[in-house]
Design a protein around this motif. Structure first.
Motif, PDB file in Angstrom:
ATOM      1  N   MET A  96       0.849  -1.167   0.000  1.00  0.00           N
ATOM      2  CA  MET A  96       0.000   0.000   0.000  1.00  0.00           C
ATOM      3  C   MET A  96       0.898   1.235   0.000  1.00  0.00           C
ATOM      4  O   MET A  96       1.957   1.221   0.616  1.00  0.00           O
ATOM      5  CB  MET A  96      -0.885  -0.033   1.248  1.00  0.00           C
ATOM      6  CG  MET A  96      -2.116   0.791   1.108  1.00  0.00           C
ATOM      7  SD  MET A  96      -3.402   0.443   2.308  1.00  0.00           S
ATOM      8  CE  MET A  96      -2.732   1.099   3.786  1.00  0.00           C
ATOM      9  N   ARG A  97       0.444   2.278  -0.672  1.00  0.00           N
ATOM     10  CA  ARG A  97       1.231   3.510  -0.717  1.00  0.00           C
ATOM     11  C   ARG A  97       0.307   4.701  -0.577  1.00  0.00           C
ATOM     12  O   ARG A  97      -0.869   4.639  -0.949  1.00  0.00           O
ATOM     13  CB  ARG A  97       2.029   3.601  -2.012  1.00  0.00           C
ATOM     14  CG  ARG A  97       1.163   3.726  -3.249  1.00  0.00           C
ATOM     15  CD  ARG A  97       1.992   3.893  -4.518  1.00  0.00           C
ATOM     16  NE  ARG A  97       1.167   3.897  -5.709  1.00  0.00           N
ATOM     17  CZ  ARG A  97       0.499   4.943  -6.171  1.00  0.00           C
ATOM     18  NH1 ARG A  97       0.554   6.102  -5.554  1.00  0.00           N
ATOM     19  NH2 ARG A  97      -0.224   4.856  -7.279  1.00  0.00           N
ATOM     20  N   LYS A  98       0.853   5.805  -0.037  1.00  0.00           N
ATOM     21  CA  LYS A  98       0.068   7.033   0.046  1.00  0.00           C
ATOM     22  C   LYS A  98      -0.167   7.574  -1.349  1.00  0.00           C
ATOM     23  O   LYS A  98       0.713   7.538  -2.203  1.00  0.00           O
ATOM     24  CB  LYS A  98       0.801   8.083   0.887  1.00  0.00           C
ATOM     25  CG  LYS A  98       0.673   7.849   2.369  1.00  0.00           C
ATOM     26  CD  LYS A  98       1.212   9.029   3.133  1.00  0.00           C
ATOM     27  CE  LYS A  98       1.134   8.744   4.615  1.00  0.00           C
ATOM     28  NZ  LYS A  98       1.726   9.815   5.409  1.00  0.00           N
ATOM     29  N   ALA A  99      -1.361   8.071  -1.562  1.00  0.00           N
ATOM     30  CA  ALA A  99      -1.709   8.650  -2.859  1.00  0.00           C
ATOM     31  C   ALA A  99      -1.079  10.027  -2.996  1.00  0.00           C
ATOM     32  O   ALA A  99      -0.800  10.714  -2.011  1.00  0.00           O
ATOM     33  CB  ALA A  99      -3.227   8.757  -2.984  1.00  0.00           C
ATOM     34  N   ASN A 100      -0.860  10.428  -4.237  1.00  0.00           N
ATOM     35  CA  ASN A 100      -0.339  11.759  -4.537  1.00  0.00           C
ATOM     36  C   ASN A 100      -1.250  12.395  -5.584  1.00  0.00           C
ATOM     37  O   ASN A 100      -2.138  11.727  -6.124  1.00  0.00           O
ATOM     38  CB  ASN A 100       1.134  11.669  -4.987  1.00  0.00           C
ATOM     39  CG  ASN A 100       1.280  10.839  -6.240  1.00  0.00           C
ATOM     40  OD1 ASN A 100       0.697  11.154  -7.279  1.00  0.00           O
ATOM     41  ND2 ASN A 100       2.048   9.758  -6.167  1.00  0.00           N
ATOM     42  N   PRO A 101      -1.056  13.675  -5.878  1.00  0.00           N
ATOM     43  CA  PRO A 101      -1.961  14.355  -6.820  1.00  0.00           C
ATOM     44  C   PRO A 101      -2.087  13.679  -8.184  1.00  0.00           C
ATOM     45  O   PRO A 101      -3.149  13.725  -8.804  1.00  0.00           O
ATOM     46  CB  PRO A 101      -1.355  15.758  -6.947  1.00  0.00           C
ATOM     47  CG  PRO A 101      -0.665  15.979  -5.647  1.00  0.00           C
ATOM     48  CD  PRO A 101      -0.093  14.619  -5.279  1.00  0.00           C
ATOM     49  N   GLU A 102      -1.034  13.021  -8.638  1.00  0.00           N
ATOM     50  CA  GLU A 102      -1.092  12.343  -9.934  1.00  0.00           C
ATOM     51  C   GLU A 102      -2.028  11.131  -9.915  1.00  0.00           C
ATOM     52  O   GLU A 102      -2.417  10.622 -10.966  1.00  0.00           O
ATOM     53  CB  GLU A 102       0.312  11.913 -10.382  1.00  0.00           C
ATOM     54  CG  GLU A 102       1.238  13.074 -10.710  1.00  0.00           C
ATOM     55  CD  GLU A 102       1.786  13.780  -9.458  1.00  0.00           C
ATOM     56  OE1 GLU A 102       1.991  13.119  -8.414  1.00  0.00           O
ATOM     57  OE2 GLU A 102       1.973  15.008  -9.532  1.00  0.00           O
ATOM     58  N   ASP A 103      -2.389  10.653  -8.721  1.00  0.00           N
ATOM     59  CA  ASP A 103      -3.272   9.494  -8.590  1.00  0.00           C
ATOM     60  C   ASP A 103      -4.755   9.845  -8.677  1.00  0.00           C
ATOM     61  O   ASP A 103      -5.601   8.944  -8.687  1.00  0.00           O
ATOM     62  CB  ASP A 103      -3.029   8.787  -7.244  1.00  0.00           C
ATOM     63  CG  ASP A 103      -1.684   8.108  -7.175  1.00  0.00           C
ATOM     64  OD1 ASP A 103      -1.305   7.444  -8.158  1.00  0.00           O
ATOM     65  OD2 ASP A 103      -1.014   8.235  -6.128  1.00  0.00           O
ATOM     66  N   GLN A 112       1.185  -6.884  -6.338  1.00  0.00           N
ATOM     67  CA  GLN A 112       2.158  -7.204  -7.381  1.00  0.00           C
ATOM     68  C   GLN A 112       2.287  -6.071  -8.404  1.00  0.00           C
ATOM     69  O   GLN A 112       2.249  -6.281  -9.611  1.00  0.00           O
ATOM     70  CB  GLN A 112       1.786  -8.515  -8.062  1.00  0.00           C
ATOM     71  CG  GLN A 112       1.748  -9.673  -7.091  1.00  0.00           C
ATOM     72  CD  GLN A 112       1.234 -10.949  -7.713  1.00  0.00           C
ATOM     73  OE1 GLN A 112       0.777 -10.981  -8.846  1.00  0.00           O
ATOM     74  NE2 GLN A 112       1.301 -12.030  -6.948  1.00  0.00           N
ATOM     75  N   GLY A 113       2.403  -4.850  -7.898  1.00  0.00           N
ATOM     76  CA  GLY A 113       2.595  -3.684  -8.746  1.00  0.00           C
ATOM     77  C   GLY A 113       1.336  -3.139  -9.397  1.00  0.00           C
ATOM     78  O   GLY A 113       1.405  -2.172 -10.143  1.00  0.00           O
ATOM     79  N   GLN A 114       0.190  -3.757  -9.136  1.00  0.00           N
ATOM     80  CA  GLN A 114      -1.070  -3.277  -9.708  1.00  0.00           C
ATOM     81  C   GLN A 114      -1.864  -2.516  -8.647  1.00  0.00           C
ATOM     82  O   GLN A 114      -1.869  -2.901  -7.481  1.00  0.00           O
ATOM     83  CB  GLN A 114      -1.920  -4.454 -10.195  1.00  0.00           C
ATOM     84  CG  GLN A 114      -1.327  -5.209 -11.359  1.00  0.00           C
ATOM     85  CD  GLN A 114      -2.306  -6.267 -11.835  1.00  0.00           C
ATOM     86  OE1 GLN A 114      -3.456  -5.946 -12.144  1.00  0.00           O
ATOM     87  NE2 GLN A 114      -1.864  -7.506 -11.886  1.00  0.00           N
ATOM     88  N   ASP A 115      -2.545  -1.470  -9.067  1.00  0.00           N
ATOM     89  CA  ASP A 115      -3.416  -0.709  -8.182  1.00  0.00           C
ATOM     90  C   ASP A 115      -4.764  -1.418  -8.142  1.00  0.00           C
ATOM     91  O   ASP A 115      -5.459  -1.499  -9.163  1.00  0.00           O
ATOM     92  CB  ASP A 115      -3.566   0.724  -8.691  1.00  0.00           C
ATOM     93  CG  ASP A 115      -2.226   1.435  -8.761  1.00  0.00           C
ATOM     94  OD1 ASP A 115      -1.391   1.235  -7.864  1.00  0.00           O
ATOM     95  OD2 ASP A 115      -2.016   2.194  -9.731  1.00  0.00           O
ATOM     96  N   VAL A 116      -5.140  -1.945  -6.962  1.00  0.00           N
ATOM     97  CA  VAL A 116      -6.336  -2.786  -6.869  1.00  0.00           C
ATOM     98  C   VAL A 116      -7.414  -2.213  -5.953  1.00  0.00           C
ATOM     99  O   VAL A 116      -8.466  -2.829  -5.790  1.00  0.00           O
ATOM    100  CB  VAL A 116      -5.973  -4.223  -6.428  1.00  0.00           C
ATOM    101  CG1 VAL A 116      -4.988  -4.842  -7.412  1.00  0.00           C
ATOM    102  CG2 VAL A 116      -5.417  -4.259  -5.017  1.00  0.00           C
TER     103      VAL A 116
END
Length: 151
Positions: free
Chosen positions: A1-8, A54-58
């Motif tokens: 899991m990662r924090k979202a940024n404006p590009e997301d 596995q590198g995919q945003d789910v």
């Protein structure tokens, strides 16, 4: 899991549109984009994370913040938790809840709340598994001051 940024924001709007469609709602994409941008841009409002496999945003998780006199500090509301259909029942929601709970504890957040539909058994099960309990002396009441964002 990662924090979202404006590009997301476009990704998050797409995820939220899928989430809303499952409930029979059509998402106002412009309102959703503005809401994600506001929360991502101002940590006083909350936090947004992208759930990955596995590198995919789910999926995604959104916590919004408020001050609660009862707790003498900031509490967080789990506003959105969504995992795409193919990745459900594999522990992603449980892991996301655990990771965000740990983050909130480190950040000094005093309590977590969540609204869940009475008929949404799978979500209720996931939240109870994460430690959420029903507040026996509380009932959610709402006074709409503006139209819901999905309209």
């Amino acid at each position: 899991m990662r924090k979202a940024n404006p590009e997301d924001v476009p990704l998050l709007v797409d995820l939220m549109a899928e989430f809303y469609a499952e409930g029979g709602y059509e998402l106002n994409r412009a309102v959703a984009a503005a809401a994600f941008s506001a929360v991502i841009g101002d940590r006083r409002l909350g936090y947004v994370w992208i759930i990955q496999s596995q590198g995919q945003d789910v999926g995604h998780v959104v916590f919004t913040l408020r001050y609660a006199m009862e707790y003498g500090g900031i509490i967080a509301c789990l506003d959105d938790l969504y995992v795409k259909q193919p990745w459900r029942n594999q522990g992603y929601a449980t892991a996301a809840l655990k990771e965000t709970q740990q983050f909130c504890q480190r950040a000094g957040i005093r309590a977590l709340t969540v609204e869940v539909g009475h008929s949404n058994g799978p979500a209720q099960s996931a939240y109870r598994k994460a430690g959420f309990t029903e507040a026996p002396d509380r009932q959610l009441l709402v006074l709409p001051l503006a139209a819901p964002a999905h309209l």
